[in-house]
Design a protein around this motif. Structure first.
Motif, PDB file in Angstrom:
ATOM      1  N   LYS A  52      43.322  34.295  27.607  1.00  0.00           N
ATOM      2  CA  LYS A  52      41.969  33.962  27.148  1.00  0.00           C
ATOM      3  C   LYS A  52      40.942  34.249  28.231  1.00  0.00           C
ATOM      4  O   LYS A  52      39.770  34.418  27.944  1.00  0.00           O
ATOM      5  N   ALA A  53      41.388  34.263  29.474  1.00  0.00           N
ATOM      6  CA  ALA A  53      40.420  34.466  30.549  1.00  0.00           C
ATOM      7  C   ALA A  53      40.974  35.388  31.624  1.00  0.00           C
ATOM      8  O   ALA A  53      42.180  35.394  31.906  1.00  0.00           O
ATOM      9  N   LEU A  54      40.051  36.144  32.200  1.00  0.00           N
ATOM     10  CA  LEU A  54      40.374  37.046  33.300  1.00  0.00           C
ATOM     11  C   LEU A  54      40.011  36.336  34.602  1.00  0.00           C
ATOM     12  O   LEU A  54      38.888  35.867  34.758  1.00  0.00           O
ATOM     13  N   ARG A  55      40.993  36.220  35.487  1.00  0.00           N
ATOM     14  CA  ARG A  55      40.725  35.613  36.784  1.00  0.00           C
ATOM     15  C   ARG A  55      40.640  36.692  37.849  1.00  0.00           C
ATOM     16  O   ARG A  55      41.274  37.746  37.717  1.00  0.00           O
ATOM     17  N   ALA A  56      39.875  36.449  38.901  1.00  0.00           N
ATOM     18  CA  ALA A  56      39.895  37.331  40.065  1.00  0.00           C
ATOM     19  C   ALA A  56      39.257  36.594  41.231  1.00  0.00           C
ATOM     20  O   ALA A  56      38.267  35.889  41.052  1.00  0.00           O
ATOM     21  N   GLY A  57      39.852  36.761  42.396  1.00  0.00           N
ATOM     22  CA  GLY A  57      39.268  36.173  43.595  1.00  0.00           C
ATOM     23  C   GLY A  57      38.160  37.083  44.101  1.00  0.00           C
ATOM     24  O   GLY A  57      38.352  38.299  44.252  1.00  0.00           O
ATOM     25  N   ILE A  58      36.993  36.510  44.339  1.00  0.00           N
ATOM     26  CA  ILE A  58      35.838  37.278  44.816  1.00  0.00           C
ATOM     27  C   ILE A  58      35.636  37.002  46.306  1.00  0.00           C
ATOM     28  O   ILE A  58      35.318  37.873  47.087  1.00  0.00           O
ATOM     29  N   TRP A  59      35.842  35.733  46.656  1.00  0.00           N
ATOM     30  CA  TRP A  59      35.802  35.318  48.068  1.00  0.00           C
ATOM     31  C   TRP A  59      37.181  34.744  48.353  1.00  0.00           C
ATOM     32  O   TRP A  59      37.602  33.774  47.714  1.00  0.00           O
ATOM     33  N   LYS A  60      37.906  35.333  49.299  1.00  0.00           N
ATOM     34  CA  LYS A  60      39.289  34.898  49.513  1.00  0.00           C
ATOM     35  C   LYS A  60      39.433  34.032  50.749  1.00  0.00           C
ATOM     36  O   LYS A  60      39.052  34.443  51.845  1.00  0.00           O
ATOM     37  N   THR A  86      35.845  43.715  27.030  1.00  0.00           N
ATOM     38  CA  THR A  86      37.066  43.160  26.422  1.00  0.00           C
ATOM     39  C   THR A  86      36.855  41.824  25.710  1.00  0.00           C
ATOM     40  O   THR A  86      37.696  41.394  24.935  1.00  0.00           O
ATOM     41  N   GLY A  87      35.768  41.148  26.015  1.00  0.00           N
ATOM     42  CA  GLY A  87      35.536  39.832  25.418  1.00  0.00           C
ATOM     43  C   GLY A  87      36.299  38.716  26.114  1.00  0.00           C
ATOM     44  O   GLY A  87      36.228  37.557  25.700  1.00  0.00           O
ATOM     45  N   LEU A  88      37.040  39.057  27.179  1.00  0.00           N
ATOM     46  CA  LEU A  88      37.759  37.995  27.909  1.00  0.00           C
ATOM     47  C   LEU A  88      36.750  37.094  28.627  1.00  0.00           C
ATOM     48  O   LEU A  88      35.714  37.567  29.104  1.00  0.00           O
ATOM     49  N   LEU A  89      37.060  35.818  28.698  1.00  0.00           N
ATOM     50  CA  LEU A  89      36.231  34.900  29.482  1.00  0.00           C
ATOM     51  C   LEU A  89      36.514  35.175  30.968  1.00  0.00           C
ATOM     52  O   LEU A  89      37.532  35.796  31.291  1.00  0.00           O
ATOM     53  N   LEU A  90      35.628  34.685  31.831  1.00  0.00           N
ATOM     54  CA  LEU A  90      35.817  34.958  33.261  1.00  0.00           C
ATOM     55  C   LEU A  90      36.060  33.675  34.051  1.00  0.00           C
ATOM     56  O   LEU A  90      35.415  32.653  33.802  1.00  0.00           O
ATOM     57  N   ALA A  91      36.994  33.751  35.010  1.00  0.00           N
ATOM     58  CA  ALA A  91      37.260  32.606  35.898  1.00  0.00           C
ATOM     59  C   ALA A  91      37.316  33.101  37.340  1.00  0.00           C
ATOM     60  O   ALA A  91      38.001  34.088  37.632  1.00  0.00           O
ATOM     61  N   VAL A  92      36.560  32.458  38.223  1.00  0.00           N
ATOM     62  CA  VAL A  92      36.641  32.810  39.649  1.00  0.00           C
ATOM     63  C   VAL A  92      36.746  31.549  40.510  1.00  0.00           C
ATOM     64  O   VAL A  92      36.368  30.463  40.071  1.00  0.00           O
ATOM     65  N   GLU A  93      37.238  31.751  41.724  1.00  0.00           N
ATOM     66  CA  GLU A  93      37.294  30.629  42.672  1.00  0.00           C
ATOM     67  C   GLU A  93      35.954  30.504  43.386  1.00  0.00           C
ATOM     68  O   GLU A  93      35.382  31.496  43.826  1.00  0.00           O
ATOM     69  N   ILE A  94      35.480  29.265  43.496  1.00  0.00           N
ATOM     70  CA  ILE A  94      34.282  29.026  44.305  1.00  0.00           C
ATOM     71  C   ILE A  94      34.633  28.044  45.416  1.00  0.00           C
ATOM     72  O   ILE A  94      35.484  27.174  45.240  1.00  0.00           O
ATOM     73  N   ALA A  95      33.964  28.224  46.549  1.00  0.00           N
ATOM     74  CA  ALA A  95      34.228  27.318  47.670  1.00  0.00           C
ATOM     75  C   ALA A  95      32.948  26.742  48.238  1.00  0.00           C
ATOM     76  O   ALA A  95      32.983  26.014  49.229  1.00  0.00           O
TER      77      ALA A  95
END
Ligand code: PEP
Ligand code: MN
Length: 370
Positions: A52-60, A86-95
């Motif tokens: 349902k969602a695409l994840r990717a680390g932007i700040w590692k 693609t219509g996928l939702l987006l998930a990223v890490e925040i710090a």
């Protein structure tokens, strides 16, 4: 707001229109590396119905400087394009609050706080303050060290700032002894979290527990058997070439195959025959448990008696030879009975420690008066 039980959190199926009763899968690369990599991964993942969602680390968050520390803001542009296509939702890490601002600017649908960030209450509080102004769902990874209260503390801070779409992500704990996994699962901590907060959705991140792609299938099934609501699994079109966590990523194609293999287990069954036999087996277990407790209480009583006796005769509490004998003979017997050696060893140690504590109390009773 019932802080104690986080009762106001929403079941994960109600977070987005795209979510349903099925297992929620969040997948994508450990790090966004290039536009092609992000788009290629998203296209392949959009062919897997559970994703349902695409994840990717932007700040590692990297342990050592000099490793790939993330692509930064331009990665968010690629993600936005992947979402449009693609219509996928987006998930990223925040710090940090700054990360959150940028994530929102590029239409990120949910954020997660990583294991390292969660370990620092200052960072969590700072982000929680910023989250107060938004309504974005937040996933909370467990801290690096196996401390349930730190994990809960972070969840509470976020809940307090009004986040109702809140979930925990189990990603294992830093191992203090050599293990096959990168992080030890310590499933009992996940179970305890679920016991205390039955409303809280829980996901498992088998990728960061495993550290190696070979274990992802095993760990995913194990997590499903503990009835998690979803999985976060790292995927990359060319895992061995990944700039971070290359060993643990799998291809979207491998993820699809894995999804076909995972067996869904149900929380309960309506089959009356199953219910009856389960009931009768549980009754037997209840009886055995009460016998075990009764025997333990009797054993502790004897331990106290021996303590008095040792005190009278001025003998030390710890008798190394006796303890060695106990260990050897019980482990031998346990082996014959088919009991797991590590489990039995831990159990015997636990009982022995309690016995020593009991006798220490007896030895030191009225000591000052003497
Ligand atoms: C990640 O998900 O890429 C990550 C860095 O995870 P964790 O915070 O669990 O180490
Ligand atoms: Mn990673």
């Amino acid at each position: 707001m019932d802080m104690k039980h986080l009762e106001g959190v929403l079941p994960i199926k109600d977070w987005f229109e795209e979510f349903d009763e099925e297992l929620t899968l969040i997948s994508g690369p450990c790090s966004a590396e290039s536009k092609e990599q992000v788009i290629e991964t998203a296209r392949a993942l959009s062919g897997i119905s559970q994703v349902k969602a695409l994840r990717a680390g932007i700040w590692k968050p990297r342990t050592r400087p000099g490793s790939f520390e993330g692509i930064g803001e331009k990665g968010l542009e690629w993600l936005q394009q992947a979402k449009q296509e693609t219509g996928l939702l987006l998930a990223v890490e925040i710090a940090s609050p700054g990360h959150l601002e940028l994530a929102e600017k590029y239409g990120v649908d949910m954020v997660w706080l990583g294991a390292r960030t969660i370990s620092n209450p200052f960072s969590v509080q700072e982000i929680a303050e910023k989250l107060r102004q938004t309504d974005i769902p937040v996933l909370v990874k467990n801290p690096v060290h196996p401390d349930l209260s730190v994990w809960i503390g972070a969840l509470e801070r976020l809940y307090q700032s009004g986040i109702k779409r809140l979930a925990a992500v189990h990603r294992g704990f830093y191992p203090c002894e050599p293990t096959s996994f990168r992080n030890v699962p310590r499933w009992e901590i996940l179970i305890e979290l679920k016991r205390r907060y039955p409303h809280l959705p829980v996901l498992c991140d088998p990728s960061h527990i495993a550290g190696h792609r070979a274990y992802i299938g095993y760990l995913s099934q194990k997590a499903l058997d503990l009835s998690v609501d979803g999985l976060m699994i790292e995927t990359h079109p060319h895992p061995t070439k990944a700039l971070s966590d290359a060993k643990q990523q799998i291809t979207p194609r491998e993820l699809k195959i894995l999804m076909g293999k995972l067996e869904k287990r149900y929380f309960s069954s309506e089959n009356p025959q199953f219910k009856n036999s389960l009931e009768s087996l549980r009754e037997k277990i209840d009886r055995l448990d009460s016998q075990i407790l009764d025997i333990l209480a009797q054993r502790m009583k004897l331990v106290k008696e021996i303590g008095q006796y040792k005190k009278k005769n001025q003998v030390t509490i710890l008798q190394m030879e006796r303890w060695q004998d106990i260990l050897n003979s019980r482990l031998e017997l346990g082996k014959k009975l088919g009991l797991n050696k590590t489990f039995l060893h831990q159990l015997l140690e636990l009982i022995h420690n309690e016995s020593i504590q009991k006798q220490t109390k007896i030895m030191n009773k009225n000591r000052r008066k003497d």
